[in-house]
Design a protein around this motif. Structure first.
Motif, PDB file in Angstrom:
ATOM      1  N   THR A   1     -19.553  15.807  12.511  1.00  0.00           N
ATOM      2  CA  THR A   1     -20.989  14.554  13.240  1.00  0.00           C
ATOM      3  C   THR A   1     -21.555  14.096  12.124  1.00  0.00           C
ATOM      4  N   SER A   2     -21.723  13.188  11.715  1.00  0.00           N
ATOM      5  CA  SER A   2     -23.015  13.085  10.604  1.00  0.00           C
ATOM      6  C   SER A   2     -24.083  11.571  11.163  1.00  0.00           C
ATOM      7  N   ARG A   3     -25.577  11.528  10.721  1.00  0.00           N
ATOM      8  CA  ARG A   3     -27.021  10.458  10.709  1.00  0.00           C
ATOM      9  C   ARG A   3     -26.759  10.425   9.468  1.00  0.00           C
ATOM     10  N   TRP A   4     -26.951   9.248   9.395  1.00  0.00           N
ATOM     11  CA  TRP A   4     -27.601   8.966   7.859  1.00  0.00           C
ATOM     12  C   TRP A   4     -28.145   7.416   7.438  1.00  0.00           C
ATOM     13  N   TYR A   5     -29.040   7.696   6.945  1.00  0.00           N
ATOM     14  CA  TYR A   5     -29.594   6.607   6.365  1.00  0.00           C
ATOM     15  C   TYR A   5     -29.463   5.802   5.282  1.00  0.00           C
ATOM     16  N   LEU A   6     -29.329   4.933   4.664  1.00  0.00           N
ATOM     17  CA  LEU A   6     -29.964   4.407   2.698  1.00  0.00           C
ATOM     18  C   LEU A   6     -30.837   2.525   2.813  1.00  0.00           C
ATOM     19  N   LYS A   7     -32.112   3.124   2.293  1.00  0.00           N
ATOM     20  CA  LYS A   7     -33.675   2.518   2.294  1.00  0.00           C
ATOM     21  C   LYS A   7     -33.337   1.764   0.610  1.00  0.00           C
ATOM     22  N   GLY A   8     -33.195   0.626   0.865  1.00  0.00           N
ATOM     23  CA  GLY A   8     -34.209  -0.086  -0.767  1.00  0.00           C
ATOM     24  C   GLY A   8     -32.913  -0.723  -1.405  1.00  0.00           C
ATOM     25  N   ARG A   9     -33.210  -0.329  -2.940  1.00  0.00           N
ATOM     26  CA  ARG A   9     -32.351  -1.198  -3.680  1.00  0.00           C
ATOM     27  C   ARG A   9     -30.696  -0.406  -3.984  1.00  0.00           C
ATOM     28  N   ALA A  10     -29.405  -1.121  -3.701  1.00  0.00           N
ATOM     29  CA  ALA A  10     -28.323  -0.291  -3.798  1.00  0.00           C
ATOM     30  C   ALA A  10     -27.834  -0.298  -5.744  1.00  0.00           C
ATOM     31  N   ALA A  11     -26.969   1.007  -5.707  1.00  0.00           N
ATOM     32  CA  ALA A  11     -27.140   0.843  -6.630  1.00  0.00           C
ATOM     33  C   ALA A  11     -25.969  -0.204  -7.742  1.00  0.00           C
ATOM     34  N   ALA A  12     -26.368  -0.318  -8.904  1.00  0.00           N
ATOM     35  CA  ALA A  12     -26.286  -1.852  -9.700  1.00  0.00           C
ATOM     36  C   ALA A  12     -25.459  -1.545 -10.345  1.00  0.00           C
ATOM     37  N   SER A  13     -24.354  -1.485  -9.796  1.00  0.00           N
ATOM     38  CA  SER A  13     -22.851  -0.795 -10.263  1.00  0.00           C
ATOM     39  C   SER A  13     -22.024  -1.434  -9.246  1.00  0.00           C
ATOM     40  N   VAL A  14     -20.673  -1.915  -9.011  1.00  0.00           N
ATOM     41  CA  VAL A  14     -19.743  -2.005  -8.651  1.00  0.00           C
ATOM     42  C   VAL A  14     -19.136  -0.155  -8.314  1.00  0.00           C
ATOM     43  N   LYS A  15     -19.051   0.196  -9.869  1.00  0.00           N
ATOM     44  CA  LYS A  15     -18.908   1.618 -10.012  1.00  0.00           C
ATOM     45  C   LYS A  15     -19.412   2.642  -9.124  1.00  0.00           C
ATOM     46  N   PRO A  16     -19.111   3.281  -7.644  1.00  0.00           N
ATOM     47  CA  PRO A  16     -19.707   3.971  -6.930  1.00  0.00           C
ATOM     48  C   PRO A  16     -20.461   5.577  -7.896  1.00  0.00           C
ATOM     49  N   VAL A  17     -21.075   5.675  -7.544  1.00  0.00           N
ATOM     50  CA  VAL A  17     -22.666   6.054  -7.670  1.00  0.00           C
ATOM     51  C   VAL A  17     -22.244   7.830  -6.818  1.00  0.00           C
ATOM     52  N   ARG A  18     -21.771   8.426  -6.999  1.00  0.00           N
ATOM     53  CA  ARG A  18     -21.773   9.555  -6.678  1.00  0.00           C
ATOM     54  C   ARG A  18     -22.948  11.200  -6.660  1.00  0.00           C
ATOM     55  N   LEU A  19     -23.863  11.669  -5.935  1.00  0.00           N
ATOM     56  CA  LEU A  19     -24.327  12.654  -6.003  1.00  0.00           C
ATOM     57  C   LEU A  19     -24.002  13.722  -5.002  1.00  0.00           C
ATOM     58  N   PRO A  20     -23.119  14.848  -5.474  1.00  0.00           N
ATOM     59  CA  PRO A  20     -22.660  16.219  -4.711  1.00  0.00           C
ATOM     60  C   PRO A  20     -23.920  16.408  -4.284  1.00  0.00           C
ATOM     61  N   PHE A  21     -24.694  17.037  -3.864  1.00  0.00           N
ATOM     62  CA  PHE A  21     -25.403  17.970  -2.776  1.00  0.00           C
ATOM     63  C   PHE A  21     -25.318  19.559  -2.611  1.00  0.00           C
ATOM     64  N   ALA A  22     -24.371  19.354  -2.239  1.00  0.00           N
ATOM     65  CA  ALA A  22     -24.082  20.889  -1.750  1.00  0.00           C
ATOM     66  C   ALA A  22     -22.349  21.529  -2.141  1.00  0.00           C
ATOM     67  N   LYS A  23     -22.758  22.676  -2.191  1.00  0.00           N
ATOM     68  CA  LYS A  23     -20.858  23.726  -2.627  1.00  0.00           C
ATOM     69  C   LYS A  23     -20.932  24.142  -1.187  1.00  0.00           C
ATOM     70  N   LEU A  24     -19.743  24.511  -0.850  1.00  0.00           N
ATOM     71  CA  LEU A  24     -19.690  25.635  -0.026  1.00  0.00           C
ATOM     72  C   LEU A  24     -18.479  26.440  -0.015  1.00  0.00           C
ATOM     73  N   HIS A  25     -18.765  27.956   0.459  1.00  0.00           N
ATOM     74  CA  HIS A  25     -17.586  28.481  -0.324  1.00  0.00           C
ATOM     75  C   HIS A  25     -17.533  29.942   1.194  1.00  0.00           C
ATOM     76  N   ALA A  26     -15.835  30.088   1.247  1.00  0.00           N
ATOM     77  CA  ALA A  26     -16.319  30.851   2.169  1.00  0.00           C
ATOM     78  C   ALA A  26     -14.819  31.164   2.574  1.00  0.00           C
ATOM     79  N   ASP A  27     -13.988  32.688   2.665  1.00  0.00           N
ATOM     80  CA  ASP A  27     -12.753  33.812   1.871  1.00  0.00           C
ATOM     81  C   ASP A  27     -12.138  33.765   3.782  1.00  0.00           C
ATOM     82  N   PRO A  28     -11.803  33.431   4.524  1.00  0.00           N
ATOM     83  CA  PRO A  28     -11.515  34.229   6.220  1.00  0.00           C
ATOM     84  C   PRO A  28     -10.429  34.568   5.866  1.00  0.00           C
TER      85      PRO A  28
END
Length: 485
Positions: A288-315
């Motif tokens: 499930t995800s809910r999200w928004y984007l407001k303002g001016r988009a990135a001035a580049s055709v190449k995607p700008v990726r922003l990792p914001f969290a890393k999660l790790h588990a050893d089940p």
């Protein structure tokens, strides 16, 4: 920017006894574990139930808190993997030396069994409760082996105050599972994840067994799910500061499951090859995800990726008598691309399930599996000036066994807008889509699922992959609204 780690297990000590919740299928909720209890203390190893009923498939469930070590002696006639009173006291991954002791005897060293057979040769019969050359051992995470240990003893070196030191070599699961069969899906307890925040404004919430919850949104999170909220600025050009004039935010909520199966009988019976006849390793779950984007988009055709969290588990999965350690990593990210000319205000809700992994059969070898059943719920969108923009709130997952990555999957639900002039559009559950435009416009939802199968999948005992096999890109897109002057 300082990075801080949250170890969620430390927040709830009561959850330390449970690494996973048992379920069957992507949409089912967590249930109580059906794993067997740890073997009783004693000098002899206890037999697994599968040994008593060889024709019955092995159960796949959440491992109990006191997970027993599994031991097999392939050199002994009729030998099968069974629970053992031995444990891995320590392991050095550089030298591959381990110290093995009795789980019920503290640090008292057992009597040494001299290594009189050639390195790697079958050990033959050995005194119960002792380690010998040729033994294959599978252990849950232990000191020096945080990803668990699957190894074969090649030499008994000698005694230490902590146990018997042995030299080990890598081995594969078929040496333990043999001709057995096993299949199951086990969800990962959200409290078992360690979380590393990569952006300042990140919040983590979860709800686990007993309706115990944590985090600011914990009461809103369904049982067995983990939610990560984020808000961040989006750079408008490479190297631009985070405080750009566009912002993106929202949350991703996921209930990941580990899917595991093994079918004994030989990967190439006609050619008399060793290894399983079938195998599968993957990750699946509800999204499930809910999200928004407001303002001016990135001035580049190449995607700008922003990792914001890393999660790790050893089940740890209990596959019959064998503790199979699964290593699961999730990296949540935001990704935005555009031509830099459109100012946007878009929102989207997405729900659905996903599955990504690799399946093995003797005819085709390893082949990819990727599925997604995402659906979009009410969207609000507006685009000003001609241009285009695409924004995704996704997650990259890697899943492996005993520290060897086997599958990498990238799930990226997205929203895309394009307009030839000023355009506004809105859709919702209570009304038909409406729009006002000069020129043409369109708003689309979609999902991309990609990834790869890695060489390390040979840990099942299947032939080694000669190269990384792409999962292939699963691409689905649906129209949300469009219009023209």
């Amino acid at each position: 920017m300082r990075i801080r780690k949250w170890h969620l297990r430390a927040l709830m000590p009561a959850f330390a006894a449970s690494a996973l919740l048992l379920a069957s299928g992507c949409s089912s909720g967590p249930g109580s574990s059906a794993a067997s209890a740890a073997a009783p203390a004693g000098p002899a190893e206890a037999s697994a139930s599968a040994a008593e009923d060889p024709g019955r498939p092995l159960a796949v469930a959440a491992a109990p808190a006191a997970t027993s070590t599994a031991l097999a002696r392939p050199g002994e006639r009729g030998a099968r993997a069974h629970r053992s009173t031995l444990k891995v006291s320590s392991y050095d991954r550089h030298t591959r030396r381990a110290v093995i002791s009795q789980a019920n005897k503290g640090t008292s060293p057992p009597a040494r069994i001299p290594s009189t057979t050639p390195s790697g040769a079958p050990a033959g019969s050995a005194e119960p409760g002792r380690i010998a050359v040729g033994d294959v051992i599978a252990s849950a995470p232990a000191p020096g082996a945080p990803d668990g240990l699957l190894a074969k003893v090649t030499q008994v070196i000698g005694d230490t105050r902590h146990g018997t030191e042995v030299q080990t070599a890598p081995t594969t699961l078929d040496t333990l599972l043999g001709d057995d069969r096993a299949k199951g899906a086990v969800p990962v307890d959200p409290s078992s994840f360690a979380v590393e925040r990569l952006l300042p404004d990140v919040q983590v919430s979860w709800t686990g067994r007993g309706d115990v919850h944590s985090g600011p949104k914990g009461t809103k999170v369904p049982l067995g799910s983990l939610r990560v909220d984020v808000r961040a600025g989006v750079p408008t050009a490479p190297g631009a500061p985070v405080s750009a004039d566009a912002t993106v935010g929202g949350y991703v909520q996921v209930a990941p499951e580990v899917d595991f199966s093994y079918g004994g009988g030989g990967s190439g019976a006609a050619a008399r090859q060793a290894g399983p006849a079938s195998a599968y390793l993957g990750v699946s779950g509800d999204w499930t995800s809910r999200w928004y984007l407001k303002g001016r988009a990135a001035a580049s055709v190449k995607p700008v990726r922003l990792p914001f969290a890393k999660l790790h588990a050893d089940p740890v999965l209990q596959v019959g008598a064998i503790p199979v350690v699964v290593n699961l990593d999730l990296t949540c990210y935001l990704e935005v691309s555009g031509d830099g000319s459109a100012t946007v205000s878009i929102e989207q809700d997405l729900k659905g399930g996903f599955k990504a992994g690799g399946t093995f059969g003797p005819a085709k070898g390893w082949t990819p599996v990727n599925e997604s059943t995402m659906t979009s719920t009410p969207v609000r969108a507006s685009l000003s000036a001609s241009g285009n923009v695409k924004a995704a709130l996704g997650a990259q997952a890697t899943v492996g066994l005993y520290g060897a990555v086997g599958v990498t999957a990238d799930l990226a639900p997205y929203l895309r807008g394009e307009a030839s002039a000023t355009a506004t559009a809105a859709t919702g559950s209570a009304a038909s889509p409406t729009a006002a435009a000069v020129g043409s416009w369109g708003v689309y939802g979609g999902v991309d699922l990609s990834g790869a199968l890695q060489l390390q999948l040979s840990v099942f005992g299947t032939p080694v992959l000669q190269r990384t096999i792409p999962l292939g890109t699963l691409h689905r897109e649906w129209k949300l609204a469009e219009g023209a002057a």
